[in-house]
Design a protein around this motif. Sequence first.
Motif, short mmCIF file in Angstrom:
data_model
loop_
_atom_site.label_atom_id
_atom_site.label_comp_id
_atom_site.label_asym_id
_atom_site.label_seq_id
_atom_site.Cartn_x
_atom_site.Cartn_y
_atom_site.Cartn_z
N GLU A 126 0.86 -1.18 0.00
CA GLU A 126 0.00 0.00 0.00
C GLU A 126 0.89 1.23 0.00
N ASP A 127 1.02 1.88 -1.15
CA ASP A 127 1.89 3.05 -1.24
C ASP A 127 1.12 4.36 -1.30
N GLY A 128 -0.20 4.30 -1.34
CA GLY A 128 -1.01 5.52 -1.37
C GLY A 128 -1.12 6.15 -2.75
N ASN A 129 -0.34 5.66 -3.69
CA ASN A 129 -0.36 6.21 -5.04
C ASN A 129 -1.42 5.51 -5.87
N ILE A 130 -1.82 6.18 -6.94
CA ILE A 130 -2.68 5.53 -7.92
C ILE A 130 -1.95 5.58 -9.27
N TYR A 131 -2.31 4.66 -10.13
CA TYR A 131 -1.65 4.52 -11.42
C TYR A 131 -2.71 4.65 -12.50
N ILE A 132 -2.44 5.50 -13.48
CA ILE A 132 -3.44 5.84 -14.48
C ILE A 132 -2.99 5.43 -15.87
#
Length: 132
Positions: free
Chosen positions: A53-59
Amino acid sequence: MKLKFIKAQEIDKNVKATIHSNGKLGFSSEAARKLSLIGDTKAVLIGLNEDEEDGNIYIKTLTEKSEDAFNIIKAGDYFYVNTKAFFDSYNIDYKNSRIIYDIVDFTYEGESLFKFIKREVKKKKKKIEEES
């Protein structure tokens, strides 16, 4: 020594997305350009890191709408994605924190994507005045 002078216009500035209090993910004008929202992009796929869980999102941007993707919505010169259900289902607390994502290029399995790096600032509580 060999100096190289950096041109200000070549640096990505203010390339960010922000979660609004209504759960929509809004894009700065620079982000809209970087993600081609002004041109070809019609929808985005949102990914999460399953390893940690890194808190980032990938688009991943799409040039066609898809039932698996979030549609890009344009309001005047502004672009956003209706992501309230996504953020609510993954317990991303955009109501008590201001959540901003810095957008950088990212390569995953040979494919060009965007990494939205999370920054979080706690919102200050508003004082509630009682009527006497």
